[in-house]
Design an enzyme around this catalytic site. Structure first.
Site, PDB file in Angstrom:
ATOM      1  N   GLY A 240      15.863  -4.001  -7.351  1.00 14.40           N
ATOM      2  CA  GLY A 240      14.555  -3.457  -7.035  1.00 14.40           C
ATOM      3  C   GLY A 240      14.341  -2.097  -7.660  1.00 14.40           C
TER       4      GLY A 240
ATOM      5  N   GLY B 298      11.403   1.335  -7.393  1.00 10.79           N
ATOM      6  CA  GLY B 298      10.226   1.923  -6.779  1.00 10.79           C
ATOM      7  C   GLY B 298      10.165   3.403  -7.051  1.00 10.79           C
ATOM      8  N   GLY B 299       9.224   4.050  -6.377  1.00 18.15           N
ATOM      9  CA  GLY B 299       9.018   5.462  -6.602  1.00 18.15           C
ATOM     10  C   GLY B 299      10.186   6.321  -6.182  1.00 18.15           C
ATOM     11  N   MET B 300      10.979   5.856  -5.214  1.00 23.54           N
ATOM     12  CA  MET B 300      12.103   6.649  -4.736  1.00 23.54           C
ATOM     13  C   MET B 300      13.385   6.326  -5.488  1.00 23.54           C
ATOM     14  SD  MET B 300      10.767   8.647  -2.632  1.00 23.54           S
ATOM     15  CE  MET B 300      12.287   9.423  -2.106  1.00 23.54           C
TER      16      MET B 300
ATOM     17  N   GLU C  64      15.742   3.434  -8.329  1.00 25.02           N
ATOM     18  CA  GLU C  64      16.089   2.045  -8.606  1.00 25.02           C
ATOM     19  C   GLU C  64      17.276   1.632  -7.742  1.00 25.02           C
ATOM     20  OE1 GLU C  64      16.878  -0.913 -12.446  1.00 25.02           O
ATOM     21  OE2 GLU C  64      16.714   1.271 -12.720  1.00 25.02           O
ATOM     22  N   VAL C  65      17.243   0.392  -7.272  1.00 29.89           N
ATOM     23  CA  VAL C  65      18.264  -0.094  -6.350  1.00 29.89           C
ATOM     24  C   VAL C  65      19.112  -1.154  -7.041  1.00 29.89           C
ATOM     25  CG1 VAL C  65      18.713  -1.096  -4.080  1.00 29.89           C
ATOM     26  CG2 VAL C  65      16.694   0.341  -4.428  1.00 29.89           C
TER      27      VAL C  65
ATOM     28  N   LYS D 254      21.097   3.175  -4.341  1.00 29.77           N
ATOM     29  CA  LYS D 254      19.781   3.654  -4.784  1.00 29.77           C
ATOM     30  C   LYS D 254      19.996   4.908  -5.613  1.00 29.77           C
ATOM     31  CE  LYS D 254      15.997   3.515  -2.258  1.00 29.77           C
ATOM     32  NZ  LYS D 254      14.959   2.928  -3.150  1.00 29.77           N
TER      33      LYS D 254
ATOM     34  N   ASP E 156       6.409   6.326   4.664  1.00 30.54           N
ATOM     35  CA  ASP E 156       6.061   5.391   3.589  1.00 30.54           C
ATOM     36  C   ASP E 156       6.305   3.961   4.063  1.00 30.54           C
ATOM     37  OD1 ASP E 156       5.095   4.691   1.093  1.00 30.54           O
ATOM     38  OD2 ASP E 156       7.066   4.774   0.139  1.00 30.54           O
TER      39      ASP E 156
END
Length: 364
Positions: free
Chosen positions: A16, A18-20, A22-23, A38, A131
């Site tokens: 995954g 996202g803004g916080m 990559e996982v 993450k 969030d």
């Protein structure tokens, strides 16, 4: 990054982005278990104050242990790369479940109870998500809900009013080239968050209400072609309340209304109240009742206050009617005075001549 190692974590695959950050799925070679890694944005390294705050918040997140919150195992750094080690959750995002349309009421209740329980545990620890959205909620194969990225937005952006404006909010900085991700985040922001004001746990309660609305209706509550359109809908658009299954679950729909009060002072103040409401209603199989937990104090209190007044009025009316009937029987139909019968014996040596005019004296 796949195939490389960070300390004793072997990166296996990307799961995954996202803004916080990559996982990745990784293997913890020390403990022999799979974990989620993450990797945080590089911008973290350029702000010592933000980095220090994130480290403090990461420790707080690591202390948060709850069945409905993905656990944070640690915050590590190697070669300038900072990353979080978290519990690996297998399942699907709630967004995938919602693509097929409305979720039945009983299944919505089961998931909502777990989400509320996870939020409650975090709020009691002083952690606000900021969030919360379907993409941050995983549903396992066993039907268990897990909240992801809990508190990362708070850890990253803090609570200072100077850092809560549109230029530094998660919505505006998260994955600038991924418009879908930005709009998805904006659609779940509370009105006070969209305005750039300081937020507290009530912003999570708003997002919780938006998620419940979409679970029951299968429709996006707030959306627009641009970020501005989406935020404008959050601030002004009236939800389509008729789309909710009011006849099937009226109390649940009322809960959603309380969560979606734009004025945070009028909004549901504690997610624990929602958890009790959902737990009592869903577990017992009976109809849900806000008055059982005092959640609806603003509306239930007047109704309760009317009850003793009506009872007293009824008692007074009965007493009045009863007194009137009794008074009529006593006063309108009085009993006649009784007739007294008395015998007076004559004096000695006398008798009464009943045919005469006066008693005579008997002969000696």
């Amino acid at each position: 990054m796949v195939g490389k190692s960070l300390l004793h974590y072997e990166i296996k695959e990307s799961i995954g982005k996202g803004g916080m950050g990559e996982v990745f799925c990784a293997r913890d070679t020390k403990l022999g278990r799979d974990v989620a890694i993450k990797i945080l944005p590089a911008e973290l390294a350029g702000d010592p104050e933000r980095e220090a705050r994130f480290q403090r918040e990461a420790r707080a997140l690591a202390s948060l242990q709850h069945a409905n919150v993905a656990s944070v195992y640690g915050f590590e750094e190697v070669g300038g790369t900072r990353f979080l080690v978290m519990e690996l959750i297998t399942g699907s995002e709630l967004t995938e479940r919602m693509k097929s349309g409305p979720i039945p009421v009983d299944e919505t209740l089961a998931l909502a109870r777990q989400i509320a329980a996870g939020l409650e545990a975090a709020h009691e620890s002083g952690i606000v998500h900021r969030d919360l959205k379907p993409a941050n909620i995983m549903e396992t194969a066993e039907g268990e809900a897990k909240i992801l990225d809990f508190g990362l937005a708070q850890a990253w952006f803090g609570e200072d009013s100077g850092q809560a404006d549109s230029a530094t909010s998660p919505t505006m900085t998260a994955a600038m080239t991924q418009m879908g991700a930005i709009l998805g985040t904006a659609a779940y922001m509370s009105p006070e968050q969209a305005r750039g004001n300081n937020v507290d746990r009530r912003t999570d309660i708003w997002a919780f209400g938006v998620i419940l609305f979409e679970m029951l209706t299968g429709k996006k509550l707030f959306q627009g072609e641009t970020i501005s359109d989406t935020l404008a809908a959050v601030l002004r658009a009236e939800p389509d309340w008729e789309a909710l299954p009011v006849e099937e679950a009226p109390e649940l729909c009322r809960l959603i209304e309380r969560c979606l009060e734009r004025n945070p002072k009028q909004r549901l103040r504690d997610i624990g109240e929602a958890r009790i409401f959902l737990q009592d209603g869903g577990a017992s199989g009976t109809s849900l009742n806000f008055s059982q937990i005092g959640m609806m104090a603003a509306t239930a209190a007047p109704a309760k206050a009317k009850t003793p007044v009506l009872m007293l009025a009824a008692i007074a009316l009965v007493c009045l009617v009863g007194g009137a009937v009794l008074g009529w029987k006593v006063l309108a139909q009085p009993e006649p005075f009784p007739v007294l019968h008395t015998m007076i014996p004559p004096p000695a040596n006398t008798d009464y001549d009943l045919n005469g005019t006066a008693p005579g004296v008997a002969a000696i």
